[in-house]
Design an enzyme around this catalytic site. Structure first.
Site, PDB file in Angstrom:
ATOM      1  N   LYS A  69       0.844  -1.195   0.000  1.00 30.10           N
ATOM      2  CA  LYS A  69       0.000   0.000   0.000  1.00 30.10           C
ATOM      3  C   LYS A  69       0.887   1.256   0.000  1.00 30.10           C
ATOM      4  O   LYS A  69       2.092   1.165   0.268  1.00 30.10           O
ATOM      5  CB  LYS A  69      -0.906  -0.011   1.233  1.00 30.10           C
ATOM      6  CG  LYS A  69      -0.146   0.015   2.546  1.00 30.10           C
ATOM      7  CD  LYS A  69      -1.083  -0.212   3.737  1.00 30.10           C
ATOM      8  CE  LYS A  69      -0.280  -0.267   5.025  1.00 30.10           C
ATOM      9  NZ  LYS A  69      -1.087  -0.732   6.159  1.00 30.10           N
ATOM     10  N   TYR A 126      15.907  30.323   6.476  1.00 30.82           N
ATOM     11  CA  TYR A 126      14.687  31.006   6.926  1.00 30.82           C
ATOM     12  C   TYR A 126      14.621  31.075   8.448  1.00 30.82           C
ATOM     13  O   TYR A 126      14.998  30.127   9.132  1.00 30.82           O
ATOM     14  CB  TYR A 126      13.449  30.233   6.453  1.00 30.82           C
ATOM     15  CG  TYR A 126      13.180  30.307   4.976  1.00 30.82           C
ATOM     16  CD1 TYR A 126      12.854  31.517   4.360  1.00 30.82           C
ATOM     17  CD2 TYR A 126      13.213  29.154   4.197  1.00 30.82           C
ATOM     18  CE1 TYR A 126      12.584  31.568   2.999  1.00 30.82           C
ATOM     19  CE2 TYR A 126      12.930  29.195   2.842  1.00 30.82           C
ATOM     20  CZ  TYR A 126      12.619  30.409   2.247  1.00 30.82           C
ATOM     21  OH  TYR A 126      12.346  30.458   0.915  1.00 30.82           O
TER      22      TYR A 126
HETATM   23  C1  LIG Z   1      -0.364  -1.816   6.712  1.00 26.21           C
HETATM   24  C2  LIG Z   1      -0.968  -3.086   7.116  1.00 26.21           C
HETATM   25  C3  LIG Z   1      -0.162  -4.202   7.344  1.00 26.21           C
HETATM   26  C4  LIG Z   1       1.348  -4.157   7.320  1.00 26.21           C
HETATM   27  O1  LIG Z   1       1.828  -3.581   8.483  1.00 26.21           O
HETATM   28  P1  LIG Z   1       3.392  -3.552   8.780  1.00 26.21           P
HETATM   29  O2  LIG Z   1       3.462  -3.073  10.183  1.00 26.21           O
HETATM   30  O3  LIG Z   1       3.991  -2.604   7.813  1.00 26.21           O
HETATM   31  O4  LIG Z   1       3.879  -4.938   8.597  1.00 26.21           O
HETATM   32  C5  LIG Z   1      -0.789  -5.398   7.622  1.00 26.21           C
HETATM   33  N1  LIG Z   1      -2.143  -5.477   7.693  1.00 26.21           N
HETATM   34  C6  LIG Z   1      -2.938  -4.422   7.485  1.00 26.21           C
HETATM   35  C7  LIG Z   1      -4.410  -4.603   7.596  1.00 26.21           C
HETATM   36  C8  LIG Z   1      -2.391  -3.187   7.203  1.00 26.21           C
HETATM   37  O5  LIG Z   1      -3.189  -2.138   7.013  1.00 26.21           O
END
Ligand SMILES: *Cc1c(COP(=O)(O)O)cnc(C)c1O
Length: 368
Positions: free
Chosen positions: A33, A251
């Protein structure tokens, strides 16, 4: 190139092997994702497909469609909840969906959608999903209505923390979910994320794990010894000066340069994903030496003070390591999670993929 992220696919492959060992033979869903945590979802999915990953997790319908458009044919699960009106497109693109409430099951039935679904159970995350009891009913409801339940899953909220309260909480989540082991003919039962894989692979159940951040060599509490870092953010020295007198830097004038200091301007800024909280606090690495950021991080540039020992060696164009193995300590300075630093890399940062120790291909604003 002014700013780029090196993504080491050799190390990614190494980590996948290790994750497979750590997760005791469970199938591995690679979570890609948010553009694979900033690493480039399409590139990462292509690589992982070559080494036998057959199921991916994304957040949204569009993320799934992006992968389909680029020819990824594996199973893809949309992890976040989904809106009713998106379900038809998920069906068209053969994307598996996460179903979180009863009304959605009715919608699927009413519209005669042929979807592969995973039911999400809320065992303590407090975000989306059925309670345990509702979940058991939902399975029955789906079956009565001819809806294919491919998976049942839940998500851990403190699996990456090691204090005893967190461990107790996670154990309780695992225990609540355990009842779903008794449900027959479910292809995937899954609850372990990165923290869960590291800490609870031996003591829990399920036949699939969902690994995200650990693929890149990290998890919530920092680096994992068994894994190799996949990501390094780099830039170059754009300008060098030796101060002829005391001078305020950047800045807001919070950076105080002294006569005789050598100041390098580095060609990266907060619009690339270098957080402004690092102003006057963070460091970068040049020629193997730590250099302190001086003054505010600007949108496209930042300034560092050059230690005496490299003053004679440094040149314009010199490579600068901005973020890498030290991502956890930088997250502590900033007060954010390492996830935010990965996902905060912006589109204009060129992605350079390294394979067989060589630059393999790049992906930049102006093309591949
Ligand atoms: C993002 C996510 C993961 C992965 O999590 P990590 O901590 O990066 O391993 C797993 N399951 C769901 C439902 C997620 O949203």
């Amino acid at each position: 190139m002014r700013a780029w992220a090196e993504i080491n696919l050799d190390n990614l492959e190494y980590n996948i092997k290790k994750i497979r060992e750590l997760s005791n033979g469970r199938e591995l869903m690679a979570i890609i994702k948010a553009d694979a945590y900033g690493m480039g979802a399409v590139s990462i999915a292509r690589e992982l497909s070559k080494i036998g990953i057959n199921i991916f997790g994304v957040s949204s319908l569009d993320e799934g469609i992006e992968l389909r458009n680029k020819g990824i044919e594996s199973d893809i699960l949309i992890l976040a909840g989904i809106f009713d009106e998106e379900l038809k497109e998920a069906e068209n693109r053969d994307l598996q969906v996460t179903i979180t409430d009863k009304a959605q099951i009715e919608y699927i039935k009413k519209n005669n959608l042929s979807l592969k679904i995973h039911l999400k159970i809320d065992t303590g995350m407090g975000r989306v999903g059925f309670t345990v009891e509702e979940g058991l009913e939902a399975v029955e409801k789906c079956r009565r209505n001819g809806i294919e339940v491919v998976g049942i899953y839940s998500h851990l909220s403190v699996s990456d923390e090691s204090d005893s309260h967190s461990i107790e909480y996670t154990k309780n989540q695992l225990q609540k979910f355990e009842i779903f082991e008794k449900v027959e003919d479910i292809k995937y039962l899954h609850i372990l994320n990165s923290g869960g894989i590291i800490k609870f692979s031996d003591t829990s159940y399920g036949n699939l794990v969902r690994a995200g951040v650990m693929m890149y060599g990290f998890y919530g509490e920092g680096k994992i010894e068994e894994l190799k870092p996949v990501f390094t953010l780099k830039s170059r020295v754009l300008f060098l000066k030796k101060l002829g007198e005391d001078m305020d830097i950047s800045y807001g004038r919070i950076g105080k340069g002294k006569k005789g200091d050598m100041i390098a301007t580095v060609s990266i800024g907060y619009a690339d994903g270098v957080r402004r909280e690092l102003s006057n606090k963070g460091t970068v690495e040049i020629l193997g030496v730590e250099c302190k950021i001086i003054g505010r991080v600007c949108m496209d540039m930042l300034m560092v003070k050059i230690p005496r020992e490299i003053e004679d060696k440094i040149k314009v164009g010199e490579e600068v390591i901005v973020l890498g193995k030290d991502i956890y300590s930088k997250s502590l300075i900033i007060g954010c999670s390492i996830y935010e630093l990965f996902t905060g890399l912006s589109r204009r940062v060129t992605r350079v993929y390294i394979k067989n120790k060589k630059s393999y291909f790049i992906n930049s604003l102006i093309g591949d």
